[in-house]
Design a protein around this motif. Structure first.
Motif, mmCIF file in Angstrom:
data_model
loop_
_atom_site.group_PDB
_atom_site.id
_atom_site.type_symbol
_atom_site.label_atom_id
_atom_site.label_comp_id
_atom_site.label_asym_id
_atom_site.label_seq_id
_atom_site.Cartn_x
_atom_site.Cartn_y
_atom_site.Cartn_z
ATOM 1 N N ALA A 86 0.848 -1.186 0.000
ATOM 2 C CA ALA A 86 0.000 0.000 0.000
ATOM 3 C C ALA A 86 0.888 1.243 0.000
ATOM 4 O O ALA A 86 2.019 1.207 0.468
ATOM 5 C CB ALA A 86 -0.918 -0.009 1.210
ATOM 6 N N VAL A 87 0.340 2.318 -0.516
ATOM 7 C CA VAL A 87 1.115 3.542 -0.683
ATOM 8 C C VAL A 87 1.477 4.183 0.655
ATOM 9 O O VAL A 87 0.939 3.822 1.704
ATOM 10 C CB VAL A 87 0.357 4.565 -1.554
ATOM 11 N N GLU A 88 2.370 5.145 0.567
ATOM 12 C CA GLU A 88 2.842 5.855 1.752
ATOM 13 C C GLU A 88 1.671 6.404 2.565
ATOM 14 O O GLU A 88 0.760 7.023 2.028
ATOM 15 C CB GLU A 88 3.753 7.002 1.316
ATOM 16 N N GLY A 89 1.694 6.117 3.859
ATOM 17 C CA GLY A 89 0.660 6.591 4.759
ATOM 18 C C GLY A 89 -0.537 5.673 4.896
ATOM 19 O O GLY A 89 -1.391 5.883 5.747
ATOM 20 N N ASP A 90 -0.620 4.648 4.066
ATOM 21 C CA ASP A 90 -1.787 3.756 4.095
ATOM 22 C C ASP A 90 -1.415 2.426 4.754
ATOM 23 O O ASP A 90 -0.607 1.673 4.221
ATOM 24 C CB ASP A 90 -2.301 3.509 2.677
ATOM 25 N N PRO A 91 -2.004 2.131 5.911
ATOM 26 C CA PRO A 91 -1.653 0.908 6.636
ATOM 27 C C PRO A 91 -2.411 -0.333 6.172
ATOM 28 O O PRO A 91 -2.180 -1.422 6.683
ATOM 29 C CB PRO A 91 -2.032 1.247 8.081
ATOM 30 N N LEU A 98 6.285 -4.891 -1.503
ATOM 31 C CA LEU A 98 7.005 -3.908 -0.695
ATOM 32 C C LEU A 98 6.343 -3.662 0.654
ATOM 33 O O LEU A 98 6.870 -2.912 1.467
ATOM 34 C CB LEU A 98 7.129 -2.588 -1.460
ATOM 35 N N GLY A 99 5.182 -4.260 0.873
ATOM 36 C CA GLY A 99 4.505 -4.099 2.155
ATOM 37 C C GLY A 99 3.474 -2.991 2.125
ATOM 38 O O GLY A 99 2.954 -2.630 1.087
ATOM 39 N N ARG A 100 3.199 -2.458 3.298
ATOM 40 C CA ARG A 100 2.220 -1.377 3.405
ATOM 41 C C ARG A 100 2.918 -0.120 3.910
ATOM 42 O O ARG A 100 4.026 -0.191 4.439
ATOM 43 C CB ARG A 100 1.072 -1.779 4.319
ATOM 44 N N ASP A 101 2.265 1.010 3.714
ATOM 45 C CA ASP A 101 2.824 2.303 4.105
ATOM 46 C C ASP A 101 4.237 2.463 3.534
ATOM 47 O O ASP A 101 5.193 2.740 4.245
ATOM 48 C CB ASP A 101 2.818 2.442 5.629
ATOM 49 N N VAL A 102 4.336 2.264 2.217
ATOM 50 C CA VAL A 102 5.633 2.262 1.537
ATOM 51 C C VAL A 102 5.981 3.677 1.066
ATOM 52 O O VAL A 102 5.212 4.288 0.314
ATOM 53 C CB VAL A 102 5.609 1.306 0.323
ATOM 54 N N PRO A 103 7.130 4.192 1.471
ATOM 55 C CA PRO A 103 7.543 5.517 0.998
ATOM 56 C C PRO A 103 7.633 5.557 -0.532
ATOM 57 O O PRO A 103 8.075 4.588 -1.164
ATOM 58 C CB PRO A 103 8.924 5.712 1.628
ATOM 59 N N ASN A 104 7.225 6.665 -1.104
ATOM 60 C CA ASN A 104 7.217 6.813 -2.561
ATOM 61 C C ASN A 104 8.586 6.535 -3.169
ATOM 62 O O ASN A 104 8.690 5.890 -4.216
ATOM 63 C CB ASN A 104 6.749 8.216 -2.941
ATOM 64 N N THR A 105 9.624 7.015 -2.524
ATOM 65 C CA THR A 105 10.975 6.809 -3.059
ATOM 66 C C THR A 105 11.364 5.331 -3.054
ATOM 67 O O THR A 105 12.093 4.883 -3.940
ATOM 68 C CB THR A 105 12.010 7.624 -2.261
ATOM 69 N N LYS A 106 10.856 4.585 -2.087
ATOM 70 C CA LYS A 106 11.149 3.144 -2.036
ATOM 71 C C LYS A 106 10.506 2.424 -3.222
ATOM 72 O O LYS A 106 11.081 1.483 -3.768
ATOM 73 C CB LYS A 106 10.666 2.550 -0.714
ATOM 74 N N VAL A 107 9.328 2.868 -3.623
ATOM 75 C CA VAL A 107 8.667 2.274 -4.792
ATOM 76 C C VAL A 107 9.538 2.480 -6.026
ATOM 77 O O VAL A 107 9.795 1.544 -6.789
ATOM 78 C CB VAL A 107 7.263 2.880 -5.013
ATOM 79 N N VAL A 108 10.006 3.691 -6.214
ATOM 80 C CA VAL A 108 10.820 4.009 -7.388
ATOM 81 C C VAL A 108 12.127 3.214 -7.370
ATOM 82 O O VAL A 108 12.551 2.676 -8.400
ATOM 83 C CB VAL A 108 11.076 5.526 -7.484
ATOM 84 N N GLU A 109 12.749 3.117 -6.222
ATOM 85 C CA GLU A 109 13.980 2.320 -6.116
ATOM 86 C C GLU A 109 13.715 0.860 -6.473
ATOM 87 O O GLU A 109 14.520 0.222 -7.156
ATOM 88 C CB GLU A 109 14.577 2.430 -4.707
ATOM 89 N N ALA A 110 12.584 0.326 -6.034
ATOM 90 C CA ALA A 110 12.238 -1.065 -6.343
ATOM 91 C C ALA A 110 11.991 -1.250 -7.839
ATOM 92 O O ALA A 110 12.357 -2.282 -8.409
ATOM 93 C CB ALA A 110 11.018 -1.495 -5.540
ATOM 94 N N VAL A 111 11.388 -0.262 -8.482
ATOM 95 C CA VAL A 111 11.165 -0.348 -9.931
ATOM 96 C C VAL A 111 12.507 -0.344 -10.657
ATOM 97 O O VAL A 111 12.730 -1.140 -11.571
ATOM 98 C CB VAL A 111 10.250 0.795 -10.425
ATOM 99 N N LYS A 112 13.409 0.525 -10.237
ATOM 100 C CA LYS A 112 14.748 0.557 -10.847
ATOM 101 C C LYS A 112 15.450 -0.788 -10.686
ATOM 102 O O LYS A 112 16.060 -1.299 -11.621
ATOM 103 C CB LYS A 112 15.608 1.642 -10.192
ATOM 104 N N GLU A 113 15.374 -1.341 -9.503
ATOM 105 C CA GLU A 113 16.092 -2.574 -9.185
ATOM 106 C C GLU A 113 15.486 -3.804 -9.855
ATOM 107 O O GLU A 113 16.198 -4.655 -10.378
ATOM 108 C CB GLU A 113 16.103 -2.774 -7.667
ATOM 109 N N ASN A 114 14.160 -3.906 -9.848
ATOM 110 C CA ASN A 114 13.494 -5.131 -10.298
ATOM 111 C C ASN A 114 13.014 -5.106 -11.745
ATOM 112 O O ASN A 114 12.708 -6.150 -12.300
ATOM 113 C CB ASN A 114 12.316 -5.440 -9.372
ATOM 114 N N LYS A 115 12.891 -3.919 -12.319
ATOM 115 C CA LYS A 115 12.437 -3.761 -13.701
ATOM 116 C C LYS A 115 11.168 -4.575 -14.001
ATOM 117 O O LYS A 115 11.138 -5.416 -14.900
ATOM 118 C CB LYS A 115 13.556 -4.124 -14.672
#
Length: 138
Positions: free
Chosen positions: A1-6, A28-45
């Motif tokens: 879930a997106v940042e702030g959403d439990p 990535l779990g819940r309450d995921v920081p936006n920057t962590k999503v982008v890093e995961a996209v870069k890493e996992n393609k």
């Protein structure tokens, strides 16, 4: 879930449906920081990014994530859904499409992988891709 959403039931369903259909979902779990999503996209393609928000106060993260992805040169289709989310809100942001049901996600992924569908195609052909009438896309 997106940042702030439990909340994570929708996310868990998407992961389950993707895994059951042969995809390796990166959870990535819940309450995921936006920057962590982008890093995961870069890493996992991934072929597809999905995000869920149950609250109206957190669904604004979709646009923030897309802005960060675009800054990073990432054009991965981004499916957005959740209890408070509406198609018109999602489609205000390029690169996104509104995901109606968690069980649709594997068919949407197949359309991207097998048929080369883009986020624009998914917006136009959602009901045909998932193989059923979807009121939000009529």
């Amino acid at each position: 879930a997106v940042e702030g959403d439990p909340h994570d039931i929708g996310k868990n369903l998407i992961v389950m449906f993707l895994n059951a259909n042969g995809y390796e979902a990166v959870d990535l779990g819940r309450d995921v920081p936006n920057t962590k999503v982008v890093e995961a996209v870069k890493e996992n393609k991934p072929v597809l990014v999905t995000a869920t928000a149950l609250m109206t106060t957190t669904m604004t993260a979709f646009g923030k994530i897309i802005a960060l992805m675009q800054e990073a040169g990432l054009d991965t289709p981004f499916g957005c859904g959740g209890g408070a989310v509406r198609r018109d809100f999602v489609e205000e942001t390029p690169q996104t499409f509104y995901g109606v049901e968690a069980y649709h996600v594997p068919k949407l992924a197949d359309a991207i992988v097998d048929d080369g569908k883009t986020w624009e195609d998914i917006r136009k052909e959602y009901s045909d891709i998932v193989g059923e009438y979807v009121a939000a896309y009529s």
